[in-house]
Design an enzyme around this catalytic site. Structure first.
Site, PDB file in Angstrom:
ATOM      1  N   LYS A   1       0.887  -1.168   0.000  1.00  8.38           N
ATOM      2  CA  LYS A   1       0.000   0.000   0.000  1.00  8.38           C
ATOM      3  C   LYS A   1       0.924   1.217   0.000  1.00  8.38           C
ATOM      4  CE  LYS A   1      -4.086   1.848   2.334  1.00  8.38           C
ATOM      5  NZ  LYS A   1      -4.873   2.191   1.157  1.00  8.38           N
TER       6      LYS A   1
HETATM    7  N1  PMP Z   1      -7.599  -1.038  -3.254  1.00  9.37           N
HETATM    8  C1  PMP Z   1      -7.062   0.174  -3.026  1.00  9.37           C
HETATM    9  C2  PMP Z   1      -6.331   0.849  -4.125  1.00  9.37           C
HETATM   10  C3  PMP Z   1      -7.218   0.790  -1.781  1.00  9.37           C
HETATM   11  O1  PMP Z   1      -6.694   2.001  -1.559  1.00  9.37           O
HETATM   12  C4  PMP Z   1      -7.931   0.130  -0.764  1.00  9.37           C
HETATM   13  C5  PMP Z   1      -8.096   0.778   0.579  1.00  9.37           C
HETATM   14  N2  PMP Z   1      -7.000   0.469   1.415  1.00  9.37           N
HETATM   15  C6  PMP Z   1      -8.475  -1.136  -1.047  1.00  9.37           C
HETATM   16  C7  PMP Z   1      -8.290  -1.689  -2.298  1.00  9.37           C
HETATM   17  C8  PMP Z   1      -9.245  -1.889  -0.002  1.00  9.37           C
HETATM   18  O2  PMP Z   1      -8.429  -2.291   1.042  1.00  9.37           O
HETATM   19  P1  PMP Z   1      -8.966  -2.448   2.524  1.00  9.37           P
HETATM   20  O3  PMP Z   1     -10.240  -3.198   2.443  1.00  9.37           O
HETATM   21  O4  PMP Z   1      -7.893  -3.219   3.179  1.00  9.37           O
HETATM   22  O5  PMP Z   1      -9.170  -1.095   3.077  1.00  9.37           O
END
Ligand code: PMP
Length: 300
Positions: free
Chosen positions: A158
């Site tokens: 991330k």
């Molecule tokens: N894809 C992207 C590009 C994101 O920024 C997020 C948010 N973190 C997600 C998917 C979903 O991830 P999560 O459910 O862990 O928040």
């Protein structure tokens, strides 16, 4: 609605181990993280005083940094404690939490081996954007930018830099009057939204793209766990854009978005339906349970 700038608010931010007044949480303009995007972050939500799936977020933060080649100088236990502490220090029980780690300003070149690694954690109230209108659904435009090949970018991290194409895609969609963008990957397969994973319902089954070049979201895995508990069939597979129009229901899942029904993608329209509603309501209930109950009901 007037924007309250993020550098001019009341409250406290956890910064390198110390709780500092919000406006004092500064960094130098010659920070490596700013110039070369050597930063990784998390997006978490607290509900009724508990941070949902906190350890999974902390583990991902540490893993994201490792993928970018740096080590956050705090243990997972220390990071969890700091996240809880900052929510409490700001007098919040329901909040969004943003931990971010980045390379500092000791060295400003592509090489950055000597930089100090910083960690800051901020939190603020961020209710679901759609409130009582959530079942109405959002409208997505098709992005022109593609999720890159995992050998082109550190797609399992991330990492701040990966949001460059997200912002470009979202701005383009907003300019066309959409709420968000649906992104394809470099192969032309359906990937995800700019900040959430995507799900498609076909004949009562829940289909979602294989997360091999984008985040396998914590909410994504939670929703799949909830669906399986309801004996719904969940299929992870390659989904091509030609199949979008045939979906009975579409929804997004992410920490900030939670479960958000989609009522349009490009020229295709959908009616937010019963499967989306069941998962949305179940997710809503789950996030307010104790951490132990969450792990029991929706392991990921
Ligand atoms: N894809 C992207 C590009 C994101 O920024 C997020 C948010 N973190 C997600 C998917 C979903 O991830 P999560 O459910 O862990 O928040």
């Amino acid at each position: 609605m007037a924007l309250v700038p993020f550098d001019d608010r009341d409250g406290l931010i956890w910064y390198d181990g110390v709780m500092v007044p919000w406006r004092d949480a500064q960094l130098h303009v010659l920070s490596h993280g700013l110039h070369y995007a050597s930063g990784v972050f998390e997006g978490e939500r607290a509900y009724s005083g508990n941070i949902f799936k906190l350890r999974a977020h902390t583990d991902r933060l540490i893993a994201s940094a490792a993928i970018l080649g740096f080590t956050i100088p705090y243990t997972a236990d220390e990071i969890d404690a700091a996240c809880r502490q900052v929510v409490e220090a700001n007098g919040l029980t329901d909040a969004y939490i943003r931990p971010i780690a980045w390379r500092g300003s000791e060295q400003l070149s592509v090489s950055a081996q000597q930089t100090k690694i910083h960690l800051a954690i901020a939190t603020w109230a961020w209710p679901n954007l759609f409130g009582d209108n959530r079942m109405k659904g959002v409208r997505l435009g098709m992005a022109n930018w593609k999720r890159p090949h995992p050998e082109t970018a550190p797609t399992a991290s991330k990492a701040a830099g990966l949001y460059m194409i997200g912002t470009l895609s979202k701005h383009a969609a907003e300019a066309e009057g959409f709420d968000d963008a649906l992104m394809l990957d470099w192969r032309g397969q359906v990937a995800e939204g700019t900040g959430a994973n995507a799900f498609f319902v076909y004949g009562g089954e829940i289909h979602t793209p294989v997360p091999d070049c984008f985040l396998n979201g914590i909410t994504r895995r939670t929703v799949m766990s909830i669906a399986r508990r309801h004996q719904m069939k969940v299929v992870e597979r390659v989904i091509m854009p030609e199949e979008i129009g045939r979906a009975d229901e579409v929804f997004l899942a992410g920490t900030a978005a939670e479960v958000t029904p989609v009522r349009q993608i490009g020229v295709h329209t959908f009616n937010p339906g019963p499967i989306t509603e069941t998962l949305l309501r179940d997710y809503e209930q789950l996030v307010r349970m104790s951490p132990a109950a969450v792990e029991e009901r929706a392991p990921i």
